[in-house]
Write a protein that holds these residues in place. Structure first.
Motif, mmCIF file in Angstrom:
data_model
loop_
_atom_site.group_PDB
_atom_site.id
_atom_site.type_symbol
_atom_site.label_atom_id
_atom_site.label_comp_id
_atom_site.label_asym_id
_atom_site.label_seq_id
_atom_site.Cartn_x
_atom_site.Cartn_y
_atom_site.Cartn_z
ATOM 1 N N LEU A 83 0.818 -1.221 0.000
ATOM 2 C CA LEU A 83 0.000 0.000 0.000
ATOM 3 C C LEU A 83 0.848 1.267 0.000
ATOM 4 N N GLY A 84 2.161 1.107 0.203
ATOM 5 C CA GLY A 84 3.028 2.272 0.298
ATOM 6 C C GLY A 84 2.776 3.068 1.563
ATOM 7 N N LEU A 85 2.467 2.376 2.655
ATOM 8 C CA LEU A 85 2.137 3.022 3.922
ATOM 9 C C LEU A 85 3.317 3.860 4.408
ATOM 10 N N ARG A 86 3.060 5.139 4.699
ATOM 11 C CA ARG A 86 4.105 6.048 5.168
ATOM 12 C C ARG A 86 4.028 6.296 6.665
ATOM 13 N N SER A 87 2.949 5.873 7.273
ATOM 14 C CA SER A 87 2.804 6.032 8.718
ATOM 15 C C SER A 87 3.464 4.848 9.416
ATOM 16 N N HIS A 88 3.419 4.857 10.752
ATOM 17 C CA HIS A 88 3.791 3.664 11.498
ATOM 18 C C HIS A 88 2.765 2.559 11.229
#
Length: 254
Positions: A83-88
């Motif tokens: 998903l390309g998660l940029r958060s923790h």
């Protein structure tokens, strides 16, 4: 119950038959109301078509819980990376499924490297309400994870078996207040007093507080006034199946 043989749990993971069921994840945002950013997404287990967690967890037994726990960590990281998660990324784990922390964590580290997901953005979250017969063992697990570089959190704080005794042995990076304390807190002086006390105590221990289960703007505003800035709940965003939430989609409290 944890075995006295440190290799027993490892064998259960290594030699276990493949899981007879598949699963996936939904992701719910944890927001920072001060910066108006998504701080983290909690990975919540779901069926492969978005079915409830119960539909998956009914297939978990004493024989496969070790392999399931390992598979959960790896799959959560794989989907978050996709998903390309940029958060923790907050991953729940089963403390009773950990036999040797330094060994049980290897596949997680390998998955993080394989998918290019930074270890320092992974939070291991354990539910305080899961009965752990040896609180010091849980503290040892969390300490080991913290030494490796993961962040740690205690979920449902105030509702389970460990409570203040656990904090005496180990100080996680954050605690998540049990949602029963949050419900209608804006209308309850008792709940406000309890949460204010926890926030003060955690501040002295350098522990962040997350309030979960927030459903109204009034609850969110009340908690912010009490010094809580990390929040989670349907007011800010429901879990999304195999998808994340962006800041622009958040319903902020003011």
């Amino acid at each position: 119950m944890r075995s006295n043989d440190p290799g027993a749990g490892c064998a259960l993971c290594r030699d276990a038959e493949p899981l007879s069921f598949d699963f996936s994840y939904a992701f719910q945002p944890i927001v920072d109301v001060d910066t108006r950013r998504v701080f983290a997404h909690e990975a919540l287990v779901r069926g492969v078509s978005g079915e409830s967690a119960r539909s998956v967890l009914t297939g978990v037994t004493a024989d496969n819980r070790y392999a399931f726990d390992q598979a959960c960590r790896e799959k959560a990281i794989a989907i978050a990376a996709r998903l390309g998660l940029r958060s923790h990324l907050s991953i729940n784990f089963l403390p009773n499924a950990v036999y040797r922390p330094e060994v049980c964590i290897r596949s997680t580290l390998q998955a993080a490297r394989r998918h290019g997901f930074p270890v320092e953005r992974i939070i291991f979250e354990t539910v305080e309400g899961e009965q752990v017969s040896d609180g010091k063992w849980l503290a040892e697990i969390l300490n080991q994870y913290k030494r490796i570089g993961f962040m740690t959190a205690i979920d449902d704080f105030g509702a389970g078996f460990a409570g203040l005794n656990l904090l005496a042995d180990f100080q996680p990076d954050m605690v998540k207040l049990d949602m029963a304390l949050i419900r209608s807190i804006d209308q309850s002086p008792a709940r406000r007093a309890i949460v204010a006390g926890v926030v003060s105590m955690c501040g002295q221990l350098d522990i962040d507080v997350i309030a979960e289960g927030i459903e109204t703007a009034n609850e969110a505003r009340c908690l912010r006034d009490l010094g809580v800035h990390l929040m989670q709940g349907y007011w800010f965003g429901k879990p999304r199946f195999e998808s994340s939430t962006h800041e622009r989609e958040i319903a902020w409290s003011d």
